[in-house]
Write a protein that holds these residues in place. Structure first.
Motif, short mmCIF file in Angstrom:
data_model
loop_
_atom_site.label_atom_id
_atom_site.label_comp_id
_atom_site.label_asym_id
_atom_site.label_seq_id
_atom_site.Cartn_x
_atom_site.Cartn_y
_atom_site.Cartn_z
N ARG A 14 0.87 -1.07 0.00
CA ARG A 14 0.13 0.13 -0.09
C ARG A 14 0.87 1.34 0.02
O ARG A 14 0.63 2.20 -0.71
N TRP A 15 1.75 1.31 0.90
CA TRP A 15 2.92 2.45 0.68
C TRP A 15 3.66 2.47 -0.69
O TRP A 15 3.89 3.71 -0.96
N MET A 16 3.91 1.33 -1.15
CA MET A 16 4.60 1.54 -2.58
C MET A 16 3.68 2.28 -3.43
O MET A 16 4.28 3.03 -4.36
N ILE A 17 2.45 2.10 -3.46
CA ILE A 17 1.74 2.91 -4.45
C ILE A 17 1.66 4.29 -4.16
O ILE A 17 1.91 4.95 -5.25
N PHE A 18 1.77 4.68 -3.03
CA PHE A 18 1.84 6.17 -2.59
C PHE A 18 3.08 6.49 -2.72
O PHE A 18 3.22 7.83 -3.46
N LEU A 19 4.40 5.88 -2.49
CA LEU A 19 5.52 6.50 -2.71
C LEU A 19 5.84 6.53 -4.08
O LEU A 19 6.50 7.42 -4.49
N LEU A 20 5.44 5.74 -5.24
CA LEU A 20 5.77 5.72 -6.45
C LEU A 20 5.13 6.87 -7.11
O LEU A 20 5.67 7.62 -8.10
N VAL A 21 3.88 7.17 -6.54
CA VAL A 21 3.17 8.63 -7.11
C VAL A 21 4.22 9.86 -6.83
O VAL A 21 4.28 10.69 -7.76
N LEU A 22 4.42 9.89 -5.52
CA LEU A 22 5.48 10.98 -5.15
C LEU A 22 6.67 11.22 -5.66
O LEU A 22 7.08 11.99 -5.87
N LEU A 23 7.14 9.93 -6.17
CA LEU A 23 8.39 9.63 -6.53
C LEU A 23 8.30 10.62 -8.03
O LEU A 23 9.50 11.27 -8.51
N VAL A 24 7.24 10.63 -8.56
CA VAL A 24 7.15 11.28 -10.28
C VAL A 24 7.50 12.71 -9.66
O VAL A 24 8.05 13.34 -10.73
N PHE A 25 6.82 13.31 -8.67
CA PHE A 25 7.02 14.85 -8.28
C PHE A 25 8.37 15.00 -7.82
O PHE A 25 8.89 16.03 -7.97
N TYR A 26 8.84 14.13 -7.08
CA TYR A 26 10.45 14.12 -6.42
C TYR A 26 11.35 14.35 -7.79
O TYR A 26 12.18 15.16 -7.57
N THR A 56 7.74 11.85 3.56
CA THR A 56 6.82 10.78 3.36
C THR A 56 7.70 9.28 3.49
O THR A 56 7.24 8.43 3.95
N LEU A 57 9.11 9.40 2.77
CA LEU A 57 9.81 8.23 3.00
C LEU A 57 10.09 7.91 4.51
O LEU A 57 10.14 6.72 4.96
N LEU A 58 10.08 9.06 5.31
CA LEU A 58 10.54 8.86 6.65
C LEU A 58 9.53 8.37 7.33
O LEU A 58 9.41 7.29 8.33
N LEU A 59 8.45 8.82 7.21
CA LEU A 59 7.14 8.27 7.60
C LEU A 59 6.77 6.95 7.41
O LEU A 59 6.13 6.19 8.21
N PHE A 60 7.21 6.42 6.21
CA PHE A 60 6.98 5.06 5.78
C PHE A 60 7.78 4.07 6.62
O PHE A 60 7.41 3.06 6.99
N SER A 205 23.88 11.18 -8.17
CA SER A 205 24.28 10.18 -7.16
C SER A 205 22.98 9.97 -6.36
O SER A 205 22.53 9.03 -5.96
N PHE A 206 22.37 11.34 -5.68
CA PHE A 206 21.42 11.10 -4.72
C PHE A 206 20.02 11.00 -5.24
O PHE A 206 19.30 9.99 -5.05
N TYR A 207 19.69 11.37 -6.70
CA TYR A 207 18.52 11.02 -7.27
C TYR A 207 18.19 9.56 -7.78
O TYR A 207 17.44 9.11 -7.68
N SER A 208 19.74 9.06 -8.27
CA SER A 208 19.65 7.73 -8.56
C SER A 208 19.48 6.58 -7.55
O SER A 208 18.92 5.80 -7.57
N LEU A 209 20.16 6.92 -6.23
CA LEU A 209 19.93 6.21 -5.05
C LEU A 209 18.48 6.29 -4.67
O LEU A 209 18.02 5.25 -4.44
N ILE A 210 17.84 7.35 -4.61
CA ILE A 210 16.50 7.17 -4.26
C ILE A 210 15.49 6.42 -5.20
O ILE A 210 14.69 5.68 -4.97
N ASN A 211 15.78 6.73 -6.50
CA ASN A 211 14.91 6.09 -7.56
C ASN A 211 15.30 4.61 -7.64
O ASN A 211 14.35 3.67 -7.75
N LEU A 212 16.33 3.95 -7.44
CA LEU A 212 16.65 2.75 -7.44
C LEU A 212 16.09 2.11 -6.07
O LEU A 212 15.82 1.04 -6.34
N TYR A 213 16.17 2.81 -5.18
CA TYR A 213 15.72 2.17 -3.94
C TYR A 213 14.10 1.88 -4.06
O TYR A 213 13.52 0.72 -3.69
N LEU A 214 13.29 3.04 -4.58
CA LEU A 214 11.95 2.68 -5.08
C LEU A 214 11.51 1.67 -5.81
O LEU A 214 10.94 0.79 -5.53
#
Length: 263
Positions: A14-26, A56-60, A205-214
């Motif tokens: 359930r959290w993945m759906i929410f985080l993936l949507v926010l990743l687009v805006f991130y 939101t990731l911290l909240l996750f 490096s930072f953006y790639s890290l976050i995207n790869l993690y998600l």
């Protein structure tokens, strides 16, 4: 996940759906506005979207380590305290980064080190809340492992989530240390952290890290093509796995074996 009812989804799914949507805006889809609008709004919007996703990731992380131990997660007793804690970090990050971006747009010679003393209370509360968050997260991690380490399925979930989280946190600390060095203790560390990169290597490096993690979590938590509802994650440690042993998980329980034999 559309093939299954949301009631059958695990907490992580359930959290993945929410985080993936926010990743687009991130990833800042509004970046072209910086070339079309002569305003600080696109940069401020980027800072707000970054802060929103990261908080939101911290909240996750808080929700997963707390929610994996219980099946009933009402909003007020479960989510509201966590949202309030993370909201402090979000507000301070947005305010400090927005003030810096706005002032620098109006005055290219602006130096926030001079005016940042006006936000001393903001910075103090930011660091205090950050320390409280770390302590609370460590408490939830230790308690989750203490209660669920002998439950095979939930033990795997905890180890996977923790391993990925430690990789992200460790690499982020290394990137931040290389980026700021001793400047971490400076007064303008927080606004710079949320609004500025020195070169393309830091940015990528930072953006790639976050995207790869998600993307990794989304791949792992997505069901297989031939998955059935019964094989989805059972998200209730009290009823689904309390009496299961390792042999039951691997070979199936006696009830399941007898049912298959009768069929």
């Amino acid at each position: 996940m559309r093939r299954f009812s949301i009631l059958d989804w695990s907490l992580e799914q359930r959290w993945m759906i929410f985080l993936l949507v926010l990743l687009v805006f991130y990833n800042d889809p509004f970046y072209p506005l910086t070339f079309l609008i002569n305003s600080s709004f696109p940069s401020i919007l980027d800072g707000v979207l970054q802060a929103t996703f990261l908080c939101t990731l911290l909240l996750f992380w808080l929700s997963v380590y707390h929610g994996i131990r219980q099946n009933v997660r009402r909003f007020f007793p479960f989510y509201l305290p966590k949202i309030i804690l993370v909201s402090f970090l979000w507000v301070f990050s947005v305010v400090l980064s927005s003030v810096r971006i706005g002032q620098e747009f109006r005055d290219p010679m602006y130096n926030m080190t001079i005016d940042v003393r006006q936000f001393t209370s903001f910075r103090i509360v930011f660091y205090v809340v950050g320390i409280l968050y770390i302590l609370y997260l460590l408490f939830l991690i230790i308690r989750a492992f203490g209660e669920l380490r002998n439950m095979p399925y939930f033990d795997i979930r905890l180890k996977f989530t923790t391993l990925l989280m430690l990789c992200v946190v460790s690499i982020s600390i290394v990137i931040t240390t290389l980026r700021f060095g001793s400047g971490i203790i400076e007064e303008n560390f927080v606004p710079e952290l949320a609004s500025r990169y020195k070169n393309s290597v830091e940015f990528l490096s930072f953006y790639s890290l976050i995207n790869l993690y998600l993307y990794t979590m989304a791949y792992v938590y997505s069901p297989a093509k031939n998955a059935a509802v019964d094989s989805l994650f059972r998200d209730n440690p009290t009823f689904s796995m309390l009496n299961d042993s390792d042999e039951d998980v691997v070979y199936g329980s006696d009830h399941e074996v007898s049912r298959l034999t009768s069929n």
